[in-house]
Motif scaffolding. Structure first.
Motif, PDB file in Angstrom:
ATOM      1  N   GLY A 175      -9.887   5.113  15.255  1.00  0.00           N
ATOM      2  CA  GLY A 175     -11.197   4.515  15.504  1.00  0.00           C
ATOM      3  C   GLY A 175     -12.249   4.882  14.477  1.00  0.00           C
ATOM      4  N   TRP A 176     -11.836   5.158  13.264  1.00  0.00           N
ATOM      5  CA  TRP A 176     -12.799   5.447  12.197  1.00  0.00           C
ATOM      6  C   TRP A 176     -13.187   4.167  11.474  1.00  0.00           C
ATOM      7  N   GLY A 177     -14.310   4.241  10.789  1.00  0.00           N
ATOM      8  CA  GLY A 177     -14.711   3.125   9.942  1.00  0.00           C
ATOM      9  C   GLY A 177     -14.140   3.294   8.544  1.00  0.00           C
ATOM     10  N   PHE A 178     -13.063   2.575   8.260  1.00  0.00           N
ATOM     11  CA  PHE A 178     -12.481   2.605   6.903  1.00  0.00           C
ATOM     12  C   PHE A 178     -13.188   1.555   6.051  1.00  0.00           C
ATOM     13  N   VAL A 179     -13.915   2.021   5.044  1.00  0.00           N
ATOM     14  CA  VAL A 179     -14.775   1.072   4.328  1.00  0.00           C
ATOM     15  C   VAL A 179     -13.992  -0.099   3.744  1.00  0.00           C
ATOM     16  N   ASN A 180     -12.769   0.175   3.246  1.00  0.00           N
ATOM     17  CA  ASN A 180     -12.021  -0.921   2.619  1.00  0.00           C
ATOM     18  C   ASN A 180     -10.859  -1.423   3.484  1.00  0.00           C
ATOM     19  N   ILE A 181     -10.890  -1.084   4.784  1.00  0.00           N
ATOM     20  CA  ILE A 181      -9.882  -1.663   5.683  1.00  0.00           C
ATOM     21  C   ILE A 181     -10.592  -2.421   6.812  1.00  0.00           C
ATOM     22  N   ASN A 182     -10.927  -1.729   7.918  1.00  0.00           N
ATOM     23  CA  ASN A 182     -11.555  -2.505   9.001  1.00  0.00           C
ATOM     24  C   ASN A 182     -12.993  -2.937   8.695  1.00  0.00           C
ATOM     25  N   LEU A 183     -13.638  -2.266   7.713  1.00  0.00           N
ATOM     26  CA  LEU A 183     -14.986  -2.690   7.311  1.00  0.00           C
ATOM     27  C   LEU A 183     -14.960  -3.530   6.031  1.00  0.00           C
ATOM     28  N   ARG A 184     -13.742  -3.902   5.588  1.00  0.00           N
ATOM     29  CA  ARG A 184     -13.598  -4.564   4.284  1.00  0.00           C
ATOM     30  C   ARG A 184     -14.456  -5.834   4.115  1.00  0.00           C
ATOM     31  N   PRO A 185     -14.599  -6.674   5.160  1.00  0.00           N
ATOM     32  CA  PRO A 185     -15.431  -7.863   4.954  1.00  0.00           C
ATOM     33  C   PRO A 185     -16.875  -7.508   4.556  1.00  0.00           C
ATOM     34  N   TYR A 186     -17.391  -6.403   5.085  1.00  0.00           N
ATOM     35  CA  TYR A 186     -18.766  -5.991   4.772  1.00  0.00           C
ATOM     36  C   TYR A 186     -18.814  -5.308   3.408  1.00  0.00           C
ATOM     37  N   TYR A 187     -17.882  -4.378   3.228  1.00  0.00           N
ATOM     38  CA  TYR A 187     -17.730  -3.640   1.974  1.00  0.00           C
ATOM     39  C   TYR A 187     -17.716  -4.590   0.786  1.00  0.00           C
TER      40      TYR A 187
END
Ligand SMILES: *Cc1c(COP(=O)(O)O)cnc(C)c1O
Ligand SMILES: [Zn+2]
Length: 434
Positions: free
Chosen positions: A209-221
């Motif tokens: 449940g972490w925020g991975f900047v280039n995985i689950n947050l990739r669209p924003y990143y």
């Protein structure tokens, strides 16, 4: 009796949804990156461009902060409470000496080697990803990194007071490792290459449940990279260039420069213009360049082996989109050897006073190769994107540059050394001439 109303933070979002790049299915703007309900394609942020058009003019942008956040309506956040550590608005330098050396008349260098806070373009994507991570309620952030992303995630997480755990390949350059550890995150040095690190992180992401900047947050990143396009357009006096050359790892930044230009056209900030998109890879990890040369529209993964570690992604997530853009804009994707990368680093340093890392050496070497092949017109306004700083990859040039002349603290010792070095220089010149 009057009752105070509690002012809520202004919800000035322009985000419409996360939209699948393949099938177009739309999702709420949560922490997710693939089209889970339909085709498993990648998700991208889509915006309400009418709302952006209402909010933005050249003047409102120029009156904004001297950072990427001057373009906030184009970035995927919902409040003004963003993390602004001065990222962006790096110099766009008109090149004179490198341009002359290559035979170009209108060459510019976009210098993200001096980006803030960690001297690479990754500060752009991380500033955006962590701002969104905070809005989505994450308290721990993470990433799978080729080096610069770990530097940036650790630094900006430290600034924002977020817990941070980063994953890197164990064989990274010392400067990249140290440049992460100093911010005191948890650093996992994985015995494997980037693609293996990334696979591990996908598993960790599913359970922690972490925020991975280039995985689950990739669209924003990835939206953060659009600012590389916005800034160049603004710095050229609200005009688009004719041709850009950028390095390709996953292919994300290359595609987002394109999206940035298209958005500026769409809301009327610049005139429509065809921009050619050329891309640079290291021969030791060139799956996209190889596919381009073979005229394929799919990318075959490779096992990386190059000094350009920051762009050594063997299985590039956005490779097919990079191919599409190169093809439809009339650009080229080329690769260069490690020796050419070192020469590229030296050439940029000697002619422009910019010390870039291996990724920048790759870009300059490909720029040179394209000019020599007649694939860049000397009159075209060409922008070369320099994405990282040379002090972080010192190993790459060690042994390929000069050494200091060690002397005694005496005038005659200095004079003898100077004479020796001038004789050496003359000899080198004679060798060049014969
Ligand atoms: C990550 C990186 C790139 C490439 O990024 P992608 O968006 O994955 O293509 C280029 N240059 C440097 C210095 C990087 O660190
Ligand atoms: Zn889909």
């Amino acid at each position: 009796m009057t009752q105070a109303t509690i002012a809520k933070p202004a919800e000035t979002t322009t985000i419409k949804s996360l939209k699948c790049k393949e099938c177009g299915m739309e999702y709420d703007a949560k922490a997710m990156h693939i089209c889970e309900d339909n085709c498993f394609g990648p998700l991208e942020v889509s915006y309400d461009y009418d709302a952006i058009r209402r909010q933005v003019t050249r003047e409102t942008i120029q009156a904004g902060p001297n950072s990427i956040w001057r373009y906030r309506p184009f970035l995927p956040v919902t409040t003004d409470n963003v993390i602004d550590v001065g990222t962006g608005m790096t110099p766009l330098v008109k090149s004179h000496r490198l341009a002359r050396r290559l035979g170009l008349k209108n060459l510019y260098i976009k210098n993200d080697a001096v980006n803030m806070p960690t001297l690479s373009f990754k500060d752009r994507v991380v500033s955006v990803a962590l701002s969104r991570a905070r809005e989505l309620g994450f308290s721990t952030v993470s990433c799978a990194s080729t080096g610069n992303l770990a530097n940036s995630t650790a630094a900006i997480a430290a600034h924002a007071g977020l817990d941070c755990c980063v994953f890197i390949p164990a064989d990274l350059e010392a400067g990249k490792v140290l440049g992460t550890l100093i911010y005191n995150p948890t650093v996992m040095a994985v015995q494997g290459n980037y693609d293996q690190v990334n696979r591990l992180c996908c598993e960790v992401g599913n359970t922690y449940g972490w925020g991975f900047v280039n995985i689950n947050l990739r669209p924003y990143y990835s939206e953060g990279s659009k600012t590389l396009g916005f800034e160049v357009a603004e710095q050229l006096g609200w005009q688009l260039p004719d041709h850009i050359v950028a390095p390709l790892a996953s292919g994300s930044l290359y595609g987002k420069i394109y999206k940035g230009f298209q958005e500026f056209i769409k809301v009327g900030l610049v005139e429509d213009k065809a921009v050619r998109f050329s891309g640079a890879q290291a021969e030791g990890c060139s799956p996209i360049a190889t596919a381009f040369k073979e005229g394929r529209d799919f990318v075959t993964p490779v096992k990386p082996n190059t000094i350009a570690k920051s762009i050594a992604i063997g299985n590039p997530a956005d490779g097919i989109y990079a191919l599409e853009i190169a093809k439809k804009t009339g650009g080229n994707i080329e690769s260069v050897t490690d020796a050419e990368i070192v020469e590229g680093m030296k050439l940029l340093a000697e002619t422009e006073g910019i010390f870039t890392e291996t990724a920048g050496g790759t870009t300059i070497a490909v720029l040179k190769k394209l000019v020599e092949a007649g694939k860049i017109d000397p009159d075209e306004t060409t922008v070369a994107y320099i994405t990282g700083n040379g002090l972080k990859t010192q190993e790459a040039v060690q042994g390929y540059i000069g050494e200091p002349l060690t002397i005694e603290a005496k005038l005659d010792s200095f004079e003898r050394a100077l004479e020796r070095s001038r004789t050496l220089e003359r000899l080198e010149w004679q060798q060049v001439l014969v």
